[in-house]
Design a protein around this motif. Structure first.
Motif, PDB file in Angstrom:
ATOM      1  N   GLU A   1       0.791  -1.220   0.000  1.00 18.47           N
ATOM      2  CA  GLU A   1       0.000   0.000   0.000  1.00 18.47           C
ATOM      3  C   GLU A   1       0.829   1.277   0.000  1.00 18.47           C
TER       4      GLU A   1
ATOM      5  N   ARG B   1      -6.201  -3.965  -3.254  1.00 17.52           N
ATOM      6  CA  ARG B   1      -6.547  -2.605  -2.834  1.00 17.52           C
ATOM      7  C   ARG B   1      -5.480  -1.620  -3.266  1.00 17.52           C
TER       8      ARG B   1
ATOM      9  N   GLY C   1     -11.154   0.418  -1.458  1.00 19.05           N
ATOM     10  CA  GLY C   1     -11.205   0.729  -0.036  1.00 19.05           C
ATOM     11  C   GLY C   1     -10.754   2.159   0.210  1.00 19.05           C
ATOM     12  N   ASN C   2      -9.911   2.328   1.226  1.00 16.31           N
ATOM     13  CA  ASN C   2      -9.481   3.680   1.572  1.00 16.31           C
ATOM     14  C   ASN C   2      -8.264   4.149   0.762  1.00 16.31           C
ATOM     15  N   ILE C   3      -7.793   3.296  -0.136  1.00 14.75           N
ATOM     16  CA  ILE C   3      -6.629   3.678  -0.928  1.00 14.75           C
ATOM     17  C   ILE C   3      -7.076   4.264  -2.249  1.00 14.75           C
ATOM     18  N   ARG C   4      -6.405   5.343  -2.659  1.00 14.69           N
ATOM     19  CA  ARG C   4      -6.793   5.978  -3.908  1.00 14.69           C
ATOM     20  C   ARG C   4      -6.161   5.323  -5.117  1.00 14.69           C
TER      21      ARG C   4
END
Lengths: 329, 329
Positions: free
Chosen positions: A314, B170, B176-179
């Motif tokens: 990530e 992701r 999710g919260n990742i762009r």
DNA sequence: TCAAAAGTGTTATCCTTACACCCATGT
DNA sequence: ACATGGGTGTAAGGATAACACTTTTGA
């Protein structure tokens, strides 16, 4: 041109020799080290390098295999750097010139294993690049280097040329209003090479106009273009630690904030603010607390940390230089 | 191991074929284009590629020379990308298998010359990667891709494996919260390749567990691993425009802010804020005003700009991810 | 007169930098 | 007690992201 026959390609390769070479890096304490191969007669070290074997599925697998068997080092993170193939890499074969191609790799290992083969040594990489270590102030060599660079700028033909040279020197070596950039290792080396301030220039093919007298002798040599490969590796690693958590590939399983900071400082050749460094690392969520504390050190014992393996990929890679894209639709 | 004989290296190269391949990029209007080589019988395009000739001093010089003679394109900025040499690049030679090595290059040209050889075409690069263009909202293909990815995650063996897969998906595809990150082109392609969502997987060596039914058919194919090379090029270029002024290598001598913004948007596959984009470009001091204004366009005429060639190298490369180093000493 | 594109200004927010200061331990 | 390293707090400045709004042209 689209359909080149395999015969052509194979024919071309007859004059070719390809090998893999690896810059194997570790950090011991607060020093960056690379694995060097000592030569018997020659004064200059070499990087680890080996043949390209066809039995491995990928180039990287081939590299890992022979490095691990030869040096008894277990490689961690491995990344391809660049393929070096300039003409001055040619060597004279049986009766004709052969182009040497070398695919350079950066490899990170977690610990400096005892040197069990007589001709491999761990060396501080600043032995090869003394001007790259700013941790205890501006390196002394730079005074001489800068003097030479200034005279190179002054020697330019026209005003335009002089400006361009000045600009380049300022950018590479952080003069004037531009700051020293730790990442420009390769650009600096190439500038020095180009204008003959480094012994390699004269060994390869000395242009008439540059004299060997001004050469910077500080800094150990390597054979062929290995010092260039090393510069490429350092530059890449210095850049990479800023946006990918690769430092942890060099750390032991547990470490303190200071350990981590010193490792980063060793690589970057720069000192960091203690508290800001901590905050940054913590805010990224890269590490987690083991319950334990360090023992035996000088001051107050520190918490021992561990890398959070779950966040492998990530990291939103922040700090893009373009304005943020418009959201959604 | 330090002193490998030249003989060894040369012997190893006998089973090798090396070529150079180039991703030649230009931007016309608001579309990113690459030069593709059409094959007669095969449906798939190829990248421009040619032999490694030994008469040139550097690899780059060799590349420039044959590309310019073959395509009548004058190359501007050129940069080495990566050397591709996986086993599945092997081809069957006269009577034995030969490892194909290919040194990939990114080349930027300023204009799309009329296609004068019948088998070269300029193609929008999003033809090959339709999921990479977010300029008019989320690409439609992604719905299907995401569904497949989710089922791949669900198919994982243990809980740990499942978490790792989910994490990777992701990060690559911005769920999710990742762009969504424009730069992860290669990582996305490699994930699709690995899990068999792309036809290349099945062409190369289909693992038993993945079925060819789920393949994403949107997106034009290329021969061998050329689509991977293209993905590498796009990723590199998207990353590079953020910290080096390489866009200007793709622009005509004069251009408006809108032209520049559209070129960047074409490359990044994302839209930017108009005013913020301007401010950023202006604040960097990258462009200067020619006295003139653009004519003939729809709305109000815009000032024509020109790239400031004097700032070739400097650019303090801001936005480092590490705490600022301690000043001076 | 309207659409399209060029420009200008302003705000809230976050990140970075740079200090200042206190805490715990071994010698 | 003091040196050494661990650790917390915070304020100033700068860069971004996100709006809102005005201006100038061609059709």
């Amino acid at each position: 041109m689209s359909v080149r026959t395999q015969q052509q390609a194979i024919a071309a390769s007859r004059e070719l020799a390809v090998d893999l070479s690896a810059v194997i890096v570790c950090v011991t304490g607060d020093q960056p080290q690379i694995l060097a191969i000592r030569s018997e007669n020659d004064a200059a070290d070499a990087l680890a390098s080996g043949p390209l074997e066809s039995r491995h599925r990928t180039l990287e697998a081939g590299l890992r295999s022979w490095v691990e068997s030869q040096t008894h080092q277990c490689l961690g993170y491995v990344e391809q750097l660049y393929t070096f193939g300039d003409r001055n890499r040619m060597v004279v074969g049986s009766n004709r010139r052969v182009r040497m191609l070398s695919i350079g790799y950066l490899a990170l290992v977690r610990e400096a294993r005892p040197e069990n083969t007589s001709n491999t040594v761990w060396r501080n990489w600043y032995q090869y690049f003394p001007w790259e270590d700013w941790r205890s102030g501006k390196p002394a060599v730079l005074a001489r280097i800068e003097r030479q660079l200034r005279s190179w700028v002054a020697d330019a033909e026209g005003a335009g040329d002089r400006r361009a040279r000045a600009e380049r020197v300022r950018a590479c070596f952080g003069l004037g209003n531009i700051r020293w950039s730790d990442e420009r290792v390769l650009e600096r080396y190439e500038l020095l090479y180009e204008i003959g301030l480094v012994p390699e220039t004269h060994r390869d093919r000395a242009p008439a106009w540059c004299s060997a007298d001004d050469v910077i002798k500080e800094g150990a040599l390597m054979i062929a273009d290995h010092r260039r490969v090393l510069a490429t590796a350092i530059a890449r690693l210095r850049g990479k630690i800023k946006y990918r958590p690769v430092v942890f590939e060099l750390m032991p399983p547990t470490f303190t904030f200071l350990n981590l900071q010193q490792a980063v400082e060793a690589l970057a050749g720069l000192l960091m603010h203690k508290s800001n460094f901590r905050r940054l690392v913590e805010s990224q969520g890269l590490v987690e607390d083991t319950g334990e504390v360090s023992a035996g050190a000088a001051g107050r014992p520190a918490r021992l940390l561990r890398y959070r393996h779950d966040i492998l990929l990530e990291r939103p890679v922040p700090g893009a230089r373009l304005p943020q894209a418009l959201r959604g639709k």
